[in-house]
Motif scaffolding. Sequence first.
Motif, PDB file in Angstrom:
ATOM      1  N   VAL A  91       0.823  -1.213   0.000  1.00 56.03           N
ATOM      2  CA  VAL A  91       0.000   0.000   0.000  1.00 56.03           C
ATOM      3  C   VAL A  91       0.856   1.261   0.000  1.00 56.03           C
ATOM      4  N   ALA A  92       1.921   1.282   0.780  1.00 59.18           N
ATOM      5  CA  ALA A  92       2.776   2.473   0.835  1.00 59.18           C
ATOM      6  C   ALA A  92       3.385   2.766  -0.531  1.00 59.18           C
ATOM      7  N   ALA A  93       3.852   1.735  -1.223  1.00 58.85           N
ATOM      8  CA  ALA A  93       4.425   1.925  -2.560  1.00 58.85           C
ATOM      9  C   ALA A  93       3.352   2.381  -3.543  1.00 58.85           C
ATOM     10  N   ALA A  94       2.148   1.802  -3.437  1.00 62.28           N
ATOM     11  CA  ALA A  94       1.050   2.222  -4.320  1.00 62.28           C
ATOM     12  C   ALA A  94       0.701   3.686  -4.071  1.00 62.28           C
ATOM     13  N   ALA A  95       0.645   4.071  -2.804  1.00 56.76           N
ATOM     14  CA  ALA A  95       0.328   5.460  -2.468  1.00 56.76           C
ATOM     15  C   ALA A  95       1.396   6.405  -3.006  1.00 56.76           C
ATOM     16  N   ALA A  96       2.654   6.032  -2.869  1.00 59.89           N
ATOM     17  CA  ALA A  96       3.743   6.870  -3.383  1.00 59.89           C
ATOM     18  C   ALA A  96       3.638   7.006  -4.899  1.00 59.89           C
ATOM     19  N   ASP A  97       3.276   5.927  -5.566  1.00 60.72           N
ATOM     20  CA  ASP A  97       3.143   5.941  -7.021  1.00 60.72           C
ATOM     21  C   ASP A  97       1.985   6.842  -7.465  1.00 60.72           C
ATOM     22  N   LEU A  98       0.911   6.866  -6.677  1.00 60.68           N
ATOM     23  CA  LEU A  98      -0.288   7.633  -7.045  1.00 60.68           C
ATOM     24  C   LEU A  98      -0.252   9.081  -6.564  1.00 60.68           C
ATOM     25  N   GLU A  99       0.626   9.376  -5.622  1.00 61.09           N
ATOM     26  CA  GLU A  99       0.675  10.710  -5.017  1.00 61.09           C
ATOM     27  C   GLU A  99       0.803  11.785  -6.089  1.00 61.09           C
ATOM     28  N   GLY A 100      -0.024  12.798  -5.953  1.00 65.62           N
ATOM     29  CA  GLY A 100      -0.021  13.903  -6.904  1.00 65.62           C
ATOM     30  C   GLY A 100      -0.941  13.690  -8.089  1.00 65.62           C
ATOM     31  N   ASP A 101      -1.350  12.439  -8.329  1.00 64.46           N
ATOM     32  CA  ASP A 101      -2.226  12.127  -9.458  1.00 64.46           C
ATOM     33  C   ASP A 101      -3.669  11.870  -9.048  1.00 64.46           C
ATOM     34  N   VAL A 102      -3.889  11.502  -7.786  1.00 67.37           N
ATOM     35  CA  VAL A 102      -5.236  11.187  -7.311  1.00 67.37           C
ATOM     36  C   VAL A 102      -5.469  11.871  -5.972  1.00 67.37           C
ATOM     37  N   LEU A 103      -6.736  11.984  -5.616  1.00 67.95           N
ATOM     38  CA  LEU A 103      -7.109  12.526  -4.316  1.00 67.95           C
ATOM     39  C   LEU A 103      -7.167  11.381  -3.318  1.00 67.95           C
ATOM     40  N   PHE A 104      -6.424  11.506  -2.217  1.00 72.13           N
ATOM     41  CA  PHE A 104      -6.478  10.508  -1.163  1.00 72.13           C
ATOM     42  C   PHE A 104      -7.593  10.884  -0.197  1.00 72.13           C
ATOM     43  N   VAL A 105      -8.553   9.980  -0.019  1.00 75.27           N
ATOM     44  CA  VAL A 105      -9.623  10.162   0.951  1.00 75.27           C
ATOM     45  C   VAL A 105      -9.105   9.789   2.335  1.00 75.27           C
ATOM     46  N   MET A 106      -8.226   8.792   2.377  1.00 75.55           N
ATOM     47  CA  MET A 106      -7.573   8.388   3.619  1.00 75.55           C
ATOM     48  C   MET A 106      -6.179   7.889   3.276  1.00 75.55           C
ATOM     49  N   GLU A 107      -5.180   8.506   3.873  1.00 72.59           N
ATOM     50  CA  GLU A 107      -3.786   8.120   3.651  1.00 72.59           C
ATOM     51  C   GLU A 107      -3.546   6.699   4.176  1.00 72.59           C
ATOM     52  N   PRO A 108      -2.464   6.037   3.761  1.00 75.65           N
ATOM     53  CA  PRO A 108      -2.188   4.687   4.248  1.00 75.65           C
ATOM     54  C   PRO A 108      -2.203   4.616   5.773  1.00 75.65           C
ATOM     55  N   THR A 109      -2.938   3.627   6.269  1.00 78.02           N
ATOM     56  CA  THR A 109      -3.150   3.449   7.702  1.00 78.02           C
ATOM     57  C   THR A 109      -3.151   1.962   8.013  1.00 78.02           C
ATOM     58  N   VAL A 110      -2.518   1.583   9.098  1.00 78.22           N
ATOM     59  CA  VAL A 110      -2.626   0.202   9.559  1.00 78.22           C
ATOM     60  C   VAL A 110      -3.966   0.078  10.263  1.00 78.22           C
ATOM     61  N   PHE A 111      -4.724  -0.912   9.838  1.00 82.94           N
ATOM     62  CA  PHE A 111      -6.073  -1.113  10.351  1.00 82.94           C
ATOM     63  C   PHE A 111      -6.242  -2.601  10.611  1.00 82.94           C
ATOM     64  N   GLY A 112      -6.057  -3.010  11.868  1.00 82.32           N
ATOM     65  CA  GLY A 112      -6.117  -4.430  12.196  1.00 82.32           C
ATOM     66  C   GLY A 112      -4.951  -5.162  11.561  1.00 82.32           C
ATOM     67  N   ASP A 113      -5.252  -6.202  10.768  1.00 84.32           N
ATOM     68  CA  ASP A 113      -4.196  -6.984  10.119  1.00 84.32           C
ATOM     69  C   ASP A 113      -3.961  -6.549   8.677  1.00 84.32           C
ATOM     70  N   MET A 114      -4.366  -5.322   8.372  1.00 82.05           N
ATOM     71  CA  MET A 114      -4.202  -4.798   7.016  1.00 82.05           C
ATOM     72  C   MET A 114      -3.610  -3.397   7.052  1.00 82.05           C
ATOM     73  N   LYS A 115      -3.015  -3.022   5.958  1.00 82.85           N
ATOM     74  CA  LYS A 115      -2.680  -1.622   5.711  1.00 82.85           C
ATOM     75  C   LYS A 115      -3.627  -1.204   4.595  1.00 82.85           C
ATOM     76  N   ILE A 116      -4.325  -0.084   4.785  1.00 79.07           N
ATOM     77  CA  ILE A 116      -5.314   0.360   3.809  1.00 79.07           C
ATOM     78  C   ILE A 116      -5.105   1.828   3.475  1.00 79.07           C
ATOM     79  N   ALA A 117      -5.580   2.198   2.312  1.00 79.67           N
ATOM     80  CA  ALA A 117      -5.645   3.598   1.899  1.00 79.67           C
ATOM     81  C   ALA A 117      -6.870   3.722   1.008  1.00 79.67           C
TER      82      ALA A 117
END
Length: 134
Positions: A91-117
Amino acid sequence: MVTPESFYHVALKVTDVDAAVAFYRNHLAGEVIERKRPDEDATGAENVSHAALQVGDKRLYVFDRAPYEAAGLVEDLPYGFLHFGYVVPDVAAAAADLEGDVLFVMEPTVFGDMKIAFIEGPAGERIELLEYLD
């Protein structure tokens, strides 16, 4: 560009989880694979009633509130479509790749046993990127 590993699920916010489960079971042969109701003392993301159903070859989650909404990570959301989710390897790599091109509603966050964005698509739809953590 991010290349998802798989399309994983669709999530809905509903007024009555049991009625939604009955609808998808009775009309679309949905199979309940998980059903949870919050404990009396549950707070935050644990204070959510939800069910996961297998409908065809995909999962459908129905929530009375989105866990990330109940946790206070986003504003209150309307009923209906919440998001659809794609599994990505990082997720962190995907977010870095998308940064500046898309609107993030929620930045990468650890949520239980997942990392989500969450990102926003061109029609305002929410798209979850999720990575399972070991």
